[in-house]
Design an enzyme around this catalytic site. Structure first.
Site, PDB file in Angstrom:
ATOM      1  CE  LYS A  22      82.969  89.428 -27.529  1.00  0.00           C
ATOM      2  NZ  LYS A  22      81.531  89.634 -27.566  1.00  0.00           N
ATOM      3  CG  ASN A  23      82.236  90.930 -31.364  1.00  0.00           C
ATOM      4  OD1 ASN A  23      81.914  90.218 -30.416  1.00  0.00           O
ATOM      5  ND2 ASN A  23      82.308  92.250 -31.263  1.00  0.00           N
ATOM      6  CG  ASP A 306      83.110  96.614 -29.022  1.00  0.00           C
ATOM      7  OD1 ASP A 306      82.203  97.175 -28.379  1.00  0.00           O
ATOM      8  OD2 ASP A 306      82.933  95.572 -29.673  1.00  0.00           O
TER       9      ASP A 306
HETATM   10  C1  UD1 Z   1      77.960  94.432 -32.079  1.00  0.00           C
HETATM   11  C2  UD1 Z   1      79.142  93.871 -31.308  1.00  0.00           C
HETATM   12  C3  UD1 Z   1      79.514  94.800 -30.157  1.00  0.00           C
HETATM   13  C4  UD1 Z   1      79.750  96.214 -30.665  1.00  0.00           C
HETATM   14  C5  UD1 Z   1      78.574  96.698 -31.520  1.00  0.00           C
HETATM   15  C6  UD1 Z   1      78.817  98.033 -32.185  1.00  0.00           C
HETATM   16  C7  UD1 Z   1      78.919  91.470 -31.499  1.00  0.00           C
HETATM   17  C8  UD1 Z   1      78.615  90.185 -30.828  1.00  0.00           C
HETATM   18  N1  UD1 Z   1      78.787  92.571 -30.768  1.00  0.00           N
HETATM   19  O1  UD1 Z   1      76.854  94.507 -31.181  1.00  0.00           O
HETATM   20  O2  UD1 Z   1      80.705  94.295 -29.559  1.00  0.00           O
HETATM   21  O3  UD1 Z   1      79.902  97.088 -29.573  1.00  0.00           O
HETATM   22  O4  UD1 Z   1      78.286  95.729 -32.560  1.00  0.00           O
HETATM   23  O5  UD1 Z   1      79.930  97.961 -32.982  1.00  0.00           O
HETATM   24  O6  UD1 Z   1      79.323  91.498 -32.649  1.00  0.00           O
HETATM   25  N2  UD1 Z   1      70.128  99.181 -32.353  1.00  0.00           N
HETATM   26  C9  UD1 Z   1      68.762  99.486 -32.289  1.00  0.00           C
HETATM   27  N3  UD1 Z   1      67.890  98.537 -32.699  1.00  0.00           N
HETATM   28  C10 UD1 Z   1      68.262  97.325 -33.184  1.00  0.00           C
HETATM   29  C11 UD1 Z   1      69.651  97.025 -33.257  1.00  0.00           C
HETATM   30  C12 UD1 Z   1      70.558  97.993 -32.837  1.00  0.00           C
HETATM   31  O7  UD1 Z   1      68.376 100.572 -31.869  1.00  0.00           O
HETATM   32  O8  UD1 Z   1      67.403  96.514 -33.547  1.00  0.00           O
HETATM   33  C13 UD1 Z   1      71.122 100.206 -31.926  1.00  0.00           C
HETATM   34  C14 UD1 Z   1      71.903  99.788 -30.672  1.00  0.00           C
HETATM   35  O9  UD1 Z   1      71.184 100.070 -29.500  1.00  0.00           O
HETATM   36  C15 UD1 Z   1      73.175 100.590 -30.821  1.00  0.00           C
HETATM   37  C16 UD1 Z   1      73.398 100.626 -32.337  1.00  0.00           C
HETATM   38  O10 UD1 Z   1      72.132 100.322 -32.921  1.00  0.00           O
HETATM   39  O11 UD1 Z   1      72.961 101.897 -30.363  1.00  0.00           O
HETATM   40  C17 UD1 Z   1      74.438  99.638 -32.828  1.00  0.00           C
HETATM   41  O12 UD1 Z   1      74.157  98.361 -32.344  1.00  0.00           O
HETATM   42  P1  UD1 Z   1      74.577  97.034 -33.130  1.00  0.00           P
HETATM   43  O13 UD1 Z   1      75.500  97.371 -34.247  1.00  0.00           O
HETATM   44  O14 UD1 Z   1      73.331  96.288 -33.461  1.00  0.00           O
HETATM   45  O15 UD1 Z   1      75.381  96.255 -32.019  1.00  0.00           O
HETATM   46  P2  UD1 Z   1      75.392  94.703 -31.734  1.00  0.00           P
HETATM   47  O16 UD1 Z   1      75.237  93.950 -33.006  1.00  0.00           O
HETATM   48  O17 UD1 Z   1      74.491  94.409 -30.617  1.00  0.00           O
END
Ligand code: UD1
Length: 416
Positions: A22-23, A306
């Site tokens: 999915k991701n 996850d």
């Molecule tokens: C993706 C996955 C999700 C998984 C996560 C971490 C998809 C669709 N989703 O989510 O299933 O749980 O990676 O492996 O692929 N953060 C910030 N600022 C930002 C971006 C992120 O502070 O601009 C923080 C987030 O709050 C979190 C951390 O960075 O604490 C990691 O988030 P991120 O890797 O960006 O997760 P997603 O891409 O949203």
């Protein structure tokens, strides 16, 4: 509303095939907007989030159709609508990935702030700050991100504070058509990022360093559509392995990628499970009892956040006390009170949960987010008596027929 019914204490055995990730499917869907024409993805994930992603593409004027698990997206030469509406974005956080794509190819975007799982605040500041560095003007008003840019975007030197998966994917897709050489330091190394890079390269992008902490992108003037086979879903793979484990069963998982689950396999082995791996298969055999092991979630190749909830369900049945530390999201223990309804004995202190073994007993529970729904199903498989998991729309967002796959392995489970 659908519920999942489980009659617990059935030992799972048999073999099951894994679906596409999915991701990976989601960012790949949005990458199609970078090139007009027909893009085909084999082994695409057929979950609700992907349906929502397709609806978003359709709202931009794209067409999409399925043939089995192959998904074709046809991108028109001109796009009239550049708005990703709240109605589609509220359940699916990955929709924010169309921001970088729309800005880099069309120079405008109006994207609702994303929703998704309620596991933390999940800001997108690193996406926005760095797109600004690439020349985009971005304002956030009334729940929408308004972006404008002259074309092409400008390459930039980017250093992410943490290796965010979404920020890396968004900036990658912005960089492929930018003028000059973009470098993303501290980039995410997840297999889903690497899969996206593979497809972007097939489209003609010039990218180096996928799977490492520094990705460099030399912008090109245009891209062309291509064809790609999506990687297997590593979260589904490990969830099914843990389903075998929590029932003290023996399961074979096929069409998966064991190399994407090194940490998880190591932890299962430490706990006492016998695991044999081939190139695309994993076989798990359970001991009579298994021991508690501690985990801390972290970025790839660490233990995935996850899978934290599912592993917690497993540890409720281990011998001894285990400690689970959640280091990625600040609010990802919402499954704990629900597990306790099933007679689990868990105490939390900040981002640490202490899991004390205790026999699980069936009850009515409520899924609070996508992976929590899988955790409750695993707990239900081990519980004595009947468990009903409510709010399974969370499950359907990200798992492809999980209950049918579990039934195939001998679980007494059905959707009612
Ligand atoms: C993706 C996955 C999700 C998984 C996560 C971490 C998809 C669709 N989703 O989510 O299933 O749980 O990676 O492996 O692929 N953060 C910030 N600022 C930002 C971006 C992120 O502070 O601009 C923080 C987030 O709050 C979190 C951390 O960075 O604490 C990691 O988030 P991120 O890797 O960006 O997760 P997603 O891409 O949203």
């Amino acid at each position: 509303m659908d519920r999942i019914y489980i009659k617990g204490r059935k030992t799972l055995s048999g073999e099951v095939e894994i679906s596409g990730s999915k991701n990976s499917t989601l960012p790949l869907l949005f990458s199609t907007l970078l090139a007009e024409g027909s893009h085909t993805f084999h082994n695409a994930s057929q979950v609700k989030d992907v349906d929502t992603g397709i609806k978003l593409l359709q709202s931009f004027g794209c067409e999409a159709y399925w043939k089995g698990t192959s998904l074709t997206v046809i991108v028109p030469d001109k796009i009239e609508n550049f708005t990703a509406h709240y109605d589609l974005m509220r359940t699916m956080r990955a929709g924010v990935l169309c921001l970088g794509v729309l800005l880099s190819r069309y120079g405008k975007a109006q994207v609702s702030l994303p929703g998704g799982c309620a596991i933390g605040t999940r800001p997108i500041n690193w996406h926005v700050e760095n797109l600004k560095k690439m020349g985009a003007g971005i304002e956030i008003q009334k729940g929408y991100i308004y972006g404008k840019s002259a074309l092409p975007l400008k390459a930039a030197q980017i250093k992410l504070e943490k290796p965010s998966v979404g920020a890396t994917q968004n900036l990658l897709m912005a960089g492929v058509l930018a003028e000059g050489r973009t470098e993303i330091q501290n980039s995410a190394r997840e297999p889903e990022v690497v899969d996206l890079i593979h497809y972007l390269k097939k489209m003609g992008a010039d990218i180096e360093g996928g799977g490492t902490s520094t990705i460099t992108i030399q912008g090109v003037s245009s891209l062309k559509p291509s064809e790609h086979t999506i990687i297997p879903d590593r979260i589904e793979t490990a969830t099914l392995l843990m389903a075998g484990a929590i029932t003290l069963g023996e399961v074979g998982i096929f069409k998966c990628a064991p190399s994407h689950l090194t940490q998880v396999i190591e932890k299962l082995e430490q706990s006492g499970f016998d695991i044999q791996q081939g190139e695309d298969r994993i076989h798990l055999k359970s001991p009579r009892k298994f021991s508690a092991v501690n985990i801390s979630t972290s970025f790839y190749p660490g233990f995935p956040t996850d899978l934290q909830a599912q592993f917690m369900a497993l540890m409720t049945q281990a011998e001894g006390e285990s400690i689970i530390e959640e280091c990625i999201f600040e609010n990802r223990f919402m499954h704990v009170p629900e597990l306790m309804r099933l007679n689990a004995h868990i105490t939390t202190h900040g981002n640490k949960a202490h899991i004390h073994p205790s026999p699980l007993k069936g009850a009515v529970v409520m899924a609070t987010d996508l992976r929590a729904s899988a955790c409750l199903i695993l707990a239900g498989l081990a519980a004595e008596g009947e468990t009903y998991v409510r709010r399974v729309y969370h499950l359907d967002r990200g798992y492809d027929k999980l209950e049918s796959k579990l039934a195939l392995l001998g679980a007494d489970i059905k959707r009612i």
